[in-house]
Design a protein around this motif. Structure first.
Motif, PDB file in Angstrom:
ATOM      1  N   ARG A   1      -4.901  -2.737   3.710  1.00  0.00           N
ATOM      2  CA  ARG A   1      -5.622  -3.559   2.034  1.00  0.00           C
ATOM      3  C   ARG A   1      -6.654  -2.517   2.042  1.00  0.00           C
ATOM      4  NH1 ARG A   1      -5.541  -7.788   6.844  1.00  0.00           N
ATOM      5  NH2 ARG A   1      -3.768  -9.453   5.944  1.00  0.00           N
TER       6      ARG A   1
ATOM      7  N   HIS B   1      -8.826   6.464  -1.253  1.00  0.00           N
ATOM      8  CA  HIS B   1      -7.725   7.924  -1.687  1.00  0.00           C
ATOM      9  C   HIS B   1      -7.676   8.547  -0.284  1.00  0.00           C
ATOM     10  CE1 HIS B   1      -9.641   5.091  -5.516  1.00  0.00           C
ATOM     11  NE2 HIS B   1      -9.985   5.259  -4.539  1.00  0.00           N
TER      12      HIS B   1
ATOM     13  N   ALA C   1       0.962  -1.085  -0.194  1.00  0.00           N
ATOM     14  CA  ALA C   1       0.272   0.376  -0.041  1.00  0.00           C
ATOM     15  C   ALA C   1       0.615   1.163   0.404  1.00  0.00           C
ATOM     16  CB  ALA C   1      -1.079   0.214   1.140  1.00  0.00           C
TER      17      ALA C   1
ATOM     18  N   HIS D   1       1.362   7.195  -6.219  1.00  0.00           N
ATOM     19  CA  HIS D   1      -0.178   8.105  -6.211  1.00  0.00           C
ATOM     20  C   HIS D   1       0.160   9.405  -5.784  1.00  0.00           C
ATOM     21  CE1 HIS D   1      -3.130   4.904  -6.963  1.00  0.00           C
ATOM     22  NE2 HIS D   1      -2.400   4.846  -8.189  1.00  0.00           N
TER      23      HIS D   1
ATOM     24  N   ILE E   1       1.713   2.158  -3.560  1.00  0.00           N
ATOM     25  CA  ILE E   1       0.503   2.593  -4.245  1.00  0.00           C
ATOM     26  C   ILE E   1       1.168   3.548  -4.007  1.00  0.00           C
ATOM     27  CG2 ILE E   1      -1.357   2.570  -4.237  1.00  0.00           C
ATOM     28  CD1 ILE E   1      -1.647  -0.594  -4.135  1.00  0.00           C
ATOM     29  N   LEU E   2       0.541   4.357  -2.968  1.00  0.00           N
ATOM     30  CA  LEU E   2       0.708   5.511  -2.118  1.00  0.00           C
ATOM     31  C   LEU E   2       1.818   6.633  -2.456  1.00  0.00           C
ATOM     32  CD1 LEU E   2      -0.838   5.591   1.381  1.00  0.00           C
ATOM     33  CD2 LEU E   2      -2.071   6.879  -0.825  1.00  0.00           C
TER      34      LEU E   2
ATOM     35  N   VAL F   1      -6.461   0.674   0.907  1.00  0.00           N
ATOM     36  CA  VAL F   1      -5.827   1.053   0.181  1.00  0.00           C
ATOM     37  C   VAL F   1      -5.448   0.086  -1.701  1.00  0.00           C
ATOM     38  CG1 VAL F   1      -3.403   2.532  -0.932  1.00  0.00           C
ATOM     39  CG2 VAL F   1      -4.778   3.053   1.073  1.00  0.00           C
ATOM     40  N   ILE F   2      -4.977  -0.684  -1.691  1.00  0.00           N
ATOM     41  CA  ILE F   2      -4.752  -1.681  -2.258  1.00  0.00           C
ATOM     42  C   ILE F   2      -5.722  -1.964  -3.269  1.00  0.00           C
ATOM     43  CG2 ILE F   2      -4.266  -4.235  -3.324  1.00  0.00           C
ATOM     44  CD1 ILE F   2      -2.368  -4.057  -0.584  1.00  0.00           C
ATOM     45  N   ALA F   3      -7.167  -2.128  -2.870  1.00  0.00           N
ATOM     46  CA  ALA F   3      -7.911  -2.291  -3.380  1.00  0.00           C
ATOM     47  C   ALA F   3      -9.328  -1.153  -3.837  1.00  0.00           C
ATOM     48  CB  ALA F   3      -9.325  -2.828  -2.662  1.00  0.00           C
ATOM     49  N   GLY F   4      -7.765  -0.354  -3.516  1.00  0.00           N
ATOM     50  CA  GLY F   4      -9.456   1.132  -4.214  1.00  0.00           C
ATOM     51  C   GLY F   4     -10.265   1.705  -3.342  1.00  0.00           C
ATOM     52  N   ARG F   5     -10.730   1.202  -2.191  1.00  0.00           N
ATOM     53  CA  ARG F   5     -11.551   1.677  -1.919  1.00  0.00           C
ATOM     54  C   ARG F   5     -11.336   3.253  -0.551  1.00  0.00           C
ATOM     55  NH1 ARG F   5     -11.818  -3.437  -0.135  1.00  0.00           N
ATOM     56  NH2 ARG F   5     -10.556  -3.332   2.394  1.00  0.00           N
TER      57      ARG F   5
END
Length: 233
Positions: A220, A228, A185, A192, A188-189, A222-226
């Motif tokens: 999790r 932001h 995560a 982004h 990903i951050l 953040v990983i799932a896109g739920r």
């Protein structure tokens, strides 16, 4: 359980270490019970100094939750043991000085933890990891219990040294890195939000603490896109 039962476990684990077995050979639940503890964790210290939970009883969330709590808050006995290279104990968290671990202590008490002992696993002057034991009842750690804990810590270090580095990195054919989703995560951050990995990790921890959520739950999401996170916060 009798002392002979513990001696048998230690003997078996010494033999396992001699034959190249890693930490997966050590049953965390049995070790905790024989050491008269309610939870037992082993955290690996990375080259950057961070502690990663590597070994605990998979059927009992108490140890992992307390370890995650310290990682999120940035304070606690496991971190102190790694920093000072000395054994850290607290025999009654409910009566501990308020300034010792001002965030960790009340949260740990809410999770029923009352006593803790954390011992660094030392390679010369370097700390390879920390073995931490928790009890849900307050009270001192008698000399015999401390000696048994130290003996187990030495064998755990031997098993840790036989854990292949690739297994630690990939979580395959060896112990799993409990917080692997947190680092995923953070990656990903980092992309982004155009920030460093360290800042991304800090934002994840801050969000978990601010909203009283488990750090893995936030990762999790953040990983799932739920979830932001706002780049301006």
């Amino acid at each position: 359980m009798s002392h002979s039962d513990l001696a048998g476990l230690l003997h078996d684990l010494r033999q396992a270490a001699r034959t190249g077995s890693d930490l997966s050979a050590a049953p965390a639940a049995d070790a905790a019970r024989l050491l008269h503890l309610d939870a037992l964790t082993l955290a690996l210290r990375s080259r950057r100094g961070a502690l990663e939970l590597l070994w605990a009883d998979p059927a009992d969330p108490l140890g992992p939750v307390l370890d995650d709590l310290q990682y999120t808050l940035g304070e606690g006995p496991t971190l102190d043991a790694a920093t000072t290279a000395g054994t850290v104990t607290e025999t009654d968290l409910s009566a501990a000085p308020a300034d010792r671990w001002p965030l960790f202590t009340p949260a740990a008490c809410d999770l029923t933890a009352r006593a803790v002992i954390a011992q660094p696993l030392l390679l010369g002057v370097a700390t390879a990891g920390v073995l931490t034991g928790y009890r849900t009842t307050p009270g001192p750690f008698p000399p015999g219990q401390r000696a048994d804990f130290t003996r187990f810590a030495r064998i755990a270090l031997d098993l840790l040294l036989h854990t292949p580095p690739r297994s630690l990195a990939t979580a395959s054919d060896g112990p799993d890195l409990h917080r692997a989703p947190v680092h995923q995560a953070a990656g990903i951050l980092s992309v982004h939000l155009d920030v460093s990995i360290d800042e991304a990790l800090l934002r994840l921890r801050a969000h978990a603490w601010r909203h009283d959520l488990p750090l893995l739950h936030v990762a999790r999401a953040v990983i799932a896109g739920r979830l932001h996170l706002d780049p301006d916060t």
